[in-house]
Design an enzyme around this catalytic site. Structure first.
Site, PDB file in Angstrom:
ATOM      1  CB  SER A 119      50.206 -40.336 -38.779  1.00 15.02           C
ATOM      2  OG  SER A 119      51.436 -40.721 -39.239  1.00 15.02           O
ATOM      3  CG  HIS A 140      49.899 -45.862 -37.225  1.00 11.49           C
ATOM      4  ND1 HIS A 140      49.478 -45.105 -36.165  1.00 11.49           N
ATOM      5  CD2 HIS A 140      50.886 -45.141 -37.803  1.00 11.49           C
ATOM      6  CE1 HIS A 140      50.149 -43.982 -36.116  1.00 11.49           C
ATOM      7  NE2 HIS A 140      51.019 -43.978 -37.092  1.00 11.49           N
ATOM      8  CD  GLU A 152      47.138 -46.375 -33.135  1.00 10.68           C
ATOM      9  OE1 GLU A 152      46.471 -45.867 -32.255  1.00 10.68           O
ATOM     10  OE2 GLU A 152      47.787 -45.686 -33.956  1.00 10.68           O
ATOM     11  CG  ASN A 190      49.600 -39.405 -33.814  1.00  9.07           C
ATOM     12  OD1 ASN A 190      50.627 -39.213 -33.166  1.00  9.07           O
ATOM     13  ND2 ASN A 190      49.621 -39.942 -35.013  1.00  9.07           N
TER      14      ASN A 190
HETATM   15  N1  LIG Z   1      57.569 -40.455 -39.837  1.00  7.58           N
HETATM   16  C1  LIG Z   1      56.911 -41.040 -38.849  1.00  7.58           C
HETATM   17  O1  LIG Z   1      57.349 -41.017 -37.672  1.00  7.58           O
HETATM   18  C2  LIG Z   1      55.632 -41.785 -39.124  1.00  7.58           C
HETATM   19  C3  LIG Z   1      55.137 -42.665 -38.157  1.00  7.58           C
HETATM   20  C4  LIG Z   1      53.983 -43.406 -38.440  1.00  7.58           C
HETATM   21  C5  LIG Z   1      53.338 -43.232 -39.655  1.00  7.58           C
HETATM   22  N2  LIG Z   1      53.826 -42.342 -40.579  1.00  7.58           N
HETATM   23  C6  LIG Z   1      53.115 -42.245 -41.857  1.00  7.58           C
HETATM   24  O2  LIG Z   1      53.837 -42.983 -42.833  1.00  7.58           O
HETATM   25  C7  LIG Z   1      53.663 -42.407 -44.130  1.00  7.58           C
HETATM   26  C8  LIG Z   1      55.020 -42.081 -44.722  1.00  7.58           C
HETATM   27  O3  LIG Z   1      55.671 -41.183 -43.854  1.00  7.58           O
HETATM   28  P1  LIG Z   1      57.255 -40.991 -43.915  1.00  7.58           P
HETATM   29  O4  LIG Z   1      57.629 -40.304 -42.651  1.00  7.58           O
HETATM   30  O5  LIG Z   1      57.916 -42.287 -44.308  1.00  7.58           O
HETATM   31  O6  LIG Z   1      57.376 -39.964 -45.127  1.00  7.58           O
HETATM   32  P2  LIG Z   1      58.630 -39.697 -46.098  1.00  7.58           P
HETATM   33  O7  LIG Z   1      58.422 -38.345 -46.634  1.00  7.58           O
HETATM   34  O8  LIG Z   1      59.915 -40.034 -45.410  1.00  7.58           O
HETATM   35  O9  LIG Z   1      58.421 -40.796 -47.273  1.00  7.58           O
HETATM   36  C9  LIG Z   1      57.341 -40.785 -48.151  1.00  7.58           C
HETATM   37  C10 LIG Z   1      57.802 -41.414 -49.463  1.00  7.58           C
HETATM   38  O10 LIG Z   1      56.648 -41.615 -50.289  1.00  7.58           O
HETATM   39  C11 LIG Z   1      57.038 -41.359 -51.617  1.00  7.58           C
HETATM   40  N3  LIG Z   1      55.843 -41.124 -52.435  1.00  7.58           N
HETATM   41  C12 LIG Z   1      55.068 -40.001 -52.507  1.00  7.58           C
HETATM   42  N4  LIG Z   1      54.082 -40.197 -53.392  1.00  7.58           N
HETATM   43  C13 LIG Z   1      54.209 -41.453 -53.891  1.00  7.58           C
HETATM   44  C14 LIG Z   1      53.503 -42.224 -54.843  1.00  7.58           C
HETATM   45  N5  LIG Z   1      52.438 -41.746 -55.478  1.00  7.58           N
HETATM   46  N6  LIG Z   1      53.933 -43.486 -55.117  1.00  7.58           N
HETATM   47  C15 LIG Z   1      55.012 -43.986 -54.477  1.00  7.58           C
HETATM   48  N7  LIG Z   1      55.727 -43.295 -53.567  1.00  7.58           N
HETATM   49  C16 LIG Z   1      55.338 -42.050 -53.273  1.00  7.58           C
HETATM   50  C17 LIG Z   1      57.961 -40.148 -51.501  1.00  7.58           C
HETATM   51  O11 LIG Z   1      58.757 -39.983 -52.654  1.00  7.58           O
HETATM   52  C18 LIG Z   1      58.768 -40.516 -50.252  1.00  7.58           C
HETATM   53  O12 LIG Z   1      59.929 -41.237 -50.577  1.00  7.58           O
HETATM   54  C19 LIG Z   1      52.753 -41.196 -43.907  1.00  7.58           C
HETATM   55  O13 LIG Z   1      51.435 -41.575 -44.148  1.00  7.58           O
HETATM   56  C20 LIG Z   1      52.974 -40.860 -42.427  1.00  7.58           C
HETATM   57  O14 LIG Z   1      51.890 -40.191 -41.853  1.00  7.58           O
HETATM   58  C21 LIG Z   1      54.961 -41.629 -40.344  1.00  7.58           C
END
Ligand SMILES: NC(=O)c1ccc[n+]([C@@H]2O[C@H](COP(=O)([O-])OP(=O)(O)OC[C@H]3O[C@@H](n4cnc5c(N)ncnc54)[C@H](O)[C@@H]3O)[C@@H](O)[C@H]2O)c1
Length: 282
Positions: A119, A140, A152, A190
């Site tokens: 993000s 994204h 994105e 964002n």
């Molecule tokens: N939540 C949102 O609304 C949103 C929207 C757009 C983008 N994002 C981006 O998406 C990404 C994930 O966000 P999320 O909300 O799904 O987070 P989340 O915490 O729900 O999931 C992240 C997952 O990654 C896993 N993980 C961590 N380190 C790891 C590794 N080395 N190898 C494999 N897996 C690993 C964790 O165990 C977890 O299950 C982030 O970069 C976030 O900024 C989130």
């Protein structure tokens, strides 16, 4: 190169949604997380979401079963070596992502594109951890991934036109709408959204209006489906604060200063919907 097998890293909120849309798009998916329980939880969510689609008659029961069989969950990252394309959706920490990108650069064939769903982290900086910065890009997706149309597509400084064209076409195959943006803190989504949410928080802090009144103004006057404070609670106040800080540091303009009320609420552990309390109680 034809893309048949896609590696998705992280089975959390975004990763399981991304695996879901690729599997529905008839791609084989290798879904990786660090522990089996995270994979189990991610697959359970995928199953429930596909079930909902069957109930709404958007896919057939056979389509659901086919999508599920296309997803191979594993904690063994080496299996990503068999992939034709990677989307990284691991936790939003530069150390985690940079380590993953360094490893992916070793594991994956040189022509494979490495995309990140970050993000706010710089695509240019992630690309610089690899020997293939021209094949690193931001892809994204938005939450909930199976529902939201926007992707994105973020070009780092070195991202090639070919890489961009491949990712744009891939997003279209998933029936998403790709929008091209350049790498900058907060990208476009964002960069524009977070200051709105932050300003809404100032309005509450300064006693101009209650959270409900601020949200009503945006729902009823601007036809937003949810007001900015409901949305901030939904995103997570800690996430909002992190993104404001990335923009404050990266852009250096005081207009990105996080609202002191936001900082105080995060300090108190009021993180929004996920913690049961934010601008509203859940
Ligand atoms: N939540 C949102 O609304 C949103 C929207 C757009 C983008 N994002 C981006 O998406 C990404 C994930 O966000 P999320 O909300 O799904 O987070 P989340 O915490 O729900 O999931 C992240 C997952 O990654 C896993 N993980 C961590 N380190 C790891 C590794 N080395 N190898 C494999 N897996 C690993 C964790 O165990 C977890 O299950 C982030 O970069 C976030 O900024 C989130």
């Amino acid at each position: 190169m034809e893309i048949k097998t896609v590696g998705v890293i992280g089975a959390g909120t975004m990763g399981n949604g991304i695996a879901n849309v690729f599997a529905r798009g008839a791609y084989d998916v290798i879904l990786v997380d660090v522990e089996q329980r995270f994979l189990d939880r991610g697959l359970e969510t995928i199953r429930k979401n596909l079930e909902r689609e069957v109930a709404k008659e958007k896919i057939t029961a056979a389509g659901r079963d086919a999508a599920l069989t296309r997803i191979a969950p594993t904690v063994d990252r080496k299996r990503l070596g068999a992939c034709d394309f990677i989307v990284e959706a691991a936790s939003e920490r530069f150390e985690i992502k940079s380590e993953l990108f360094r490893e992916l650069d070793q594991l994956c064939r040189p022509e494979v594109i490495l995309a990140s769903n970050t993000s706010s982290i710089s695509i240019t900086k992630l690309a610089a951890t690899t020997q293939r910065p021209d094949r690193v890009i931001g892809m994204h997706f938005f939450n909930p991934v199976p529902v939201m149309k926007l992707v994105e597509v973020i070009r780092g400084l070195a991202t090639s036109d070919e890489t961009f064209a491949t990712v744009k076409a891939l997003a279209e195959k998933l029936e998403k709408s790709p929008v091209e943006v350049n790498d900058a803190p907060g990208f476009v989504s964002n960069r524009v959204l977070m200051p709105l949410l932050n300003e809404a928080m100032y309005a509450v802090m300064e006693g101009i209006a209650t959270p409900q009144a601020v949200d009503d103004v945006f729902r009823l006057g601007m036809a937003h489906p949810m007001g900015p404070l409901t949305l901030a609670d939904f995103i997570g106040l800690d996430v909002c604060l992190d993104i404001m800080r990335v923009m404050q540091t990266g852009l250096g303009d005081p207009k990105y200063r996080p609202c002191p009320l936001l900082i105080k609420m995060v300090d108190a552990g009021w993180l929004g919907r996920k913690s049961g309390r934010g601008f509203y109680q859940y």
